[in-house]
Scaffold this motif. Structure first.
Motif, PDB file in Angstrom:
ATOM      1  N   UNK A  11      57.236  56.691 132.896  1.00 52.33           N
ATOM      2  CA  UNK A  11      56.940  58.789 134.781  1.00 52.33           C
ATOM      3  C   UNK A  11      57.983  59.277 133.283  1.00 52.33           C
ATOM      4  N   UNK A  12      57.292  60.700 133.622  1.00 48.73           N
ATOM      5  CA  UNK A  12      58.639  61.956 133.686  1.00 48.73           C
ATOM      6  C   UNK A  12      58.522  62.737 134.678  1.00 48.73           C
ATOM      7  N   UNK A  13      59.851  63.577 134.879  1.00 44.43           N
ATOM      8  CA  UNK A  13      59.613  63.704 136.101  1.00 44.43           C
ATOM      9  C   UNK A  13      60.154  66.042 135.946  1.00 44.43           C
ATOM     10  N   UNK A  14      59.914  66.454 135.504  1.00 42.85           N
ATOM     11  CA  UNK A  14      60.339  67.662 135.538  1.00 42.85           C
ATOM     12  C   UNK A  14      60.867  68.489 136.979  1.00 42.85           C
ATOM     13  N   UNK A  15      61.883  69.238 136.884  1.00 46.73           N
ATOM     14  CA  UNK A  15      61.933  70.452 137.846  1.00 46.73           C
ATOM     15  C   UNK A  15      63.094  71.525 137.270  1.00 46.73           C
ATOM     16  N   UNK A  16      63.272  71.492 136.005  1.00 42.85           N
ATOM     17  CA  UNK A  16      63.847  72.750 135.354  1.00 42.85           C
ATOM     18  C   UNK A  16      62.550  73.407 135.250  1.00 42.85           C
ATOM     19  N   UNK A  17      61.875  74.316 136.710  1.00 44.20           N
ATOM     20  CA  UNK A  17      60.481  74.703 136.281  1.00 44.20           C
ATOM     21  C   UNK A  17      59.567  74.475 137.789  1.00 44.20           C
ATOM     22  N   UNK A  18      58.725  74.365 137.375  1.00 46.37           N
ATOM     23  CA  UNK A  18      57.494  73.999 138.118  1.00 46.37           C
ATOM     24  C   UNK A  18      57.154  71.488 138.594  1.00 46.37           C
ATOM     25  N   UNK A  19      57.936  71.796 139.713  1.00 44.24           N
ATOM     26  CA  UNK A  19      58.254  70.573 139.998  1.00 44.24           C
ATOM     27  C   UNK A  19      57.137  69.456 139.705  1.00 44.24           C
ATOM     28  N   UNK A  20      56.477  68.569 138.568  1.00 47.09           N
ATOM     29  CA  UNK A  20      56.474  67.791 138.396  1.00 47.09           C
ATOM     30  C   UNK A  20      56.245  66.248 137.846  1.00 47.09           C
ATOM     31  N   UNK A  21      55.297  65.418 137.753  1.00 46.85           N
ATOM     32  CA  UNK A  21      55.536  64.118 138.350  1.00 46.85           C
ATOM     33  C   UNK A  21      54.197  63.525 136.591  1.00 46.85           C
ATOM     34  N   UNK A  22      54.380  62.734 135.632  1.00 44.56           N
ATOM     35  CA  UNK A  22      53.511  62.513 135.002  1.00 44.56           C
ATOM     36  C   UNK A  22      53.193  61.400 134.623  1.00 44.56           C
ATOM     37  N   UNK A  23      52.568  60.573 135.190  1.00 45.23           N
ATOM     38  CA  UNK A  23      52.405  58.815 134.631  1.00 45.23           C
ATOM     39  C   UNK A  23      51.200  58.835 134.254  1.00 45.23           C
ATOM     40  N   UNK A  24      51.017  58.271 132.602  1.00 45.93           N
ATOM     41  CA  UNK A  24      50.029  57.711 131.797  1.00 45.93           C
ATOM     42  C   UNK A  24      49.730  59.654 131.916  1.00 45.93           C
ATOM     43  N   UNK A  25      47.957  59.604 132.046  1.00 50.51           N
ATOM     44  CA  UNK A  25      47.565  60.712 131.977  1.00 50.51           C
ATOM     45  C   UNK A  25      46.730  62.066 133.092  1.00 50.51           C
ATOM     46  N   UNK A  26      47.647  61.489 134.198  1.00 49.31           N
ATOM     47  CA  UNK A  26      48.378  61.873 135.778  1.00 49.31           C
ATOM     48  C   UNK A  26      49.249  62.471 135.512  1.00 49.31           C
ATOM     49  N   UNK A  50      72.877  51.346 152.972  1.00 46.89           N
ATOM     50  CA  UNK A  50      74.578  52.920 154.253  1.00 46.89           C
ATOM     51  C   UNK A  50      75.029  53.129 152.859  1.00 46.89           C
ATOM     52  N   UNK A  51      75.244  54.358 153.019  1.00 45.99           N
ATOM     53  CA  UNK A  51      74.895  55.110 154.857  1.00 45.99           C
ATOM     54  C   UNK A  51      73.600  55.998 154.391  1.00 45.99           C
ATOM     55  N   UNK A  52      73.446  55.700 153.710  1.00 43.33           N
ATOM     56  CA  UNK A  52      71.352  55.981 153.591  1.00 43.33           C
ATOM     57  C   UNK A  52      71.014  56.018 152.599  1.00 43.33           C
ATOM     58  N   UNK A  53      70.244  56.556 151.850  1.00 42.36           N
ATOM     59  CA  UNK A  53      69.031  55.879 151.233  1.00 42.36           C
ATOM     60  C   UNK A  53      69.392  55.769 149.479  1.00 42.36           C
ATOM     61  N   UNK A  54      69.072  55.355 148.298  1.00 44.24           N
ATOM     62  CA  UNK A  54      69.299  55.121 147.244  1.00 44.24           C
ATOM     63  C   UNK A  54      67.538  55.499 146.444  1.00 44.24           C
ATOM     64  N   UNK A  55      67.357  55.917 145.689  1.00 42.53           N
ATOM     65  CA  UNK A  55      66.224  56.102 145.061  1.00 42.53           C
ATOM     66  C   UNK A  55      66.025  54.766 143.430  1.00 42.53           C
ATOM     67  N   UNK A  56      65.410  54.002 143.089  1.00 48.26           N
ATOM     68  CA  UNK A  56      65.180  53.412 141.696  1.00 48.26           C
ATOM     69  C   UNK A  56      63.847  53.209 140.859  1.00 48.26           C
ATOM     70  N   UNK A  57      63.925  53.203 140.104  1.00 47.07           N
ATOM     71  CA  UNK A  57      63.007  53.402 139.149  1.00 47.07           C
ATOM     72  C   UNK A  57      62.850  52.503 137.857  1.00 47.07           C
ATOM     73  N   UNK A  58      62.195  52.240 137.178  1.00 49.00           N
ATOM     74  CA  UNK A  58      62.409  51.811 135.768  1.00 49.00           C
ATOM     75  C   UNK A  58      61.527  52.940 134.490  1.00 49.00           C
ATOM     76  N   UNK A  59      62.445  53.235 133.993  1.00 47.70           N
ATOM     77  CA  UNK A  59      62.100  54.053 132.721  1.00 47.70           C
ATOM     78  C   UNK A  59      61.208  55.256 133.141  1.00 47.70           C
ATOM     79  N   UNK A  60      61.983  56.346 134.251  1.00 47.71           N
ATOM     80  CA  UNK A  60      62.142  57.209 135.311  1.00 47.71           C
ATOM     81  C   UNK A  60      63.128  58.393 133.405  1.00 47.71           C
ATOM     82  N   UNK A  61      62.423  58.784 133.322  1.00 46.22           N
ATOM     83  CA  UNK A  61      62.644  60.416 132.168  1.00 46.22           C
ATOM     84  C   UNK A  61      62.564  61.789 133.092  1.00 46.22           C
TER      85      UNK A  61
END
Length: 249
Positions: free
Chosen positions: A1-16, A90-101
């Motif tokens: 999964x590739x996520x871009x934030x340095x410009x338009x914010x997008x999430x690409x997973x496979x062809x989606x 604690x004291x909040x939330x954490x996001x995890x994932x495998x193979x994040x680009x």
């Protein structure tokens, strides 16, 4: 999964490809992504969601936002191949994932490499870092105070990389190549003498003394009109070097 934030914010997973739309849940997830694998305090998330003025019951309301964000994550990754998980920690939330680009992480690594003493390594890293940017960071979102602060830091780091690249070009005698980037930096940061001084030098050393003089006078006028002050001794020295060389010619 590739996520871009340095410009338009997008999430690409496979062809989606999913374009992130401005909303509270998007800001929440982007803030967690920027600090993924680390615990983000609930107080910080509330500051972002309620624009620096969270209500008394904000922490309770935050749970509802997190529930919606968890459902949104499943839309990003319906096959669960990236195993995106939003954990309560604690004291909040954490996001995890495998193979994040994440382009932010790539930029951070290249930012460090661009400071290398090896000019070839530094130039290649600086160019790769700048190529990651496809606009303004978090483009299309409405950043609150926390993301806004991160956005400001990222834009400053981008300017530092551009400045590093132009310094490398000037050191190698590639003065004409440095002019376009420096011209844009001067436009973006009209009160920062670092960019004015380098642009004047680039014009001068590329055989354009008239352009160098014009750049100096524009800088002086900008500083006087906006700050009520004359250029610094360093900037005036650039002018004197041009005038002295003109006398010798």
């Amino acid at each position: 999964m590739r996520i871009t934030l340095l410009g338009p914010c997008t999430v690409q997973q496979g062809r989606t490809l999913t374009v992130l739309r401005p909303s509270g849940r998007t800001n929440l997830l982007v803030l967690l992504l920027v600090q993924h694998d680390r615990v983000v305090p609930a107080r910080q998330l509330a500051e972002e969601l309620w624009d620096g003025d969270p209500p008394v019951h904000a922490i309770n309301d935050l749970h509802a936002h997190v529930s919606r964000a968890r459902r949104y994550l499943r839309e990003w990754d319906p096959s669960d191949s990236a195993s995106l998980r939003l954990h309560t920690a604690f004291p909040g939330y954490r996001l995890t994932g495998n193979g994040l680009l994440l382009d932010l992480e790539e930029f951070a690594q290249l930012f460090v490499l661009s400071r290398s003493e090896n000019s070839g390594t530094a130039e290649a890293a600086a160019r790769q870092a700048l190529a990651l940017w496809q606009g303004r960071s978090f483009e299309g979102l409405r950043p609150g105070p926390v993301l806004g602060g991160i956005q400001k830091r990222l834009e400053e780091e981008k300017s530092q990389v551009r400045l590093r690249l132009t310094d490398l070009l000037l050191e190698q005698g590639r003065h004409a190549e440095a002019v376009p980037d420096l011209s844009e930096l001067v436009t973006r940061h009209p009160l920062d003498e670092r960019y004015h001084r380098r642009l004047i030098i680039a014009y001068h050393r590329s055989g354009r003394p008239a352009a160098a003089l014009e750049a100096y006078h524009r800088a002086r006028q900008t500083l006087i009109e906006n700050l009520g002050m004359e250029p610094s001794p360093e900037l005036r020295a650039c002018l004197q070097n041009i005038l002295d060389e003109g006398k010798r010619d």
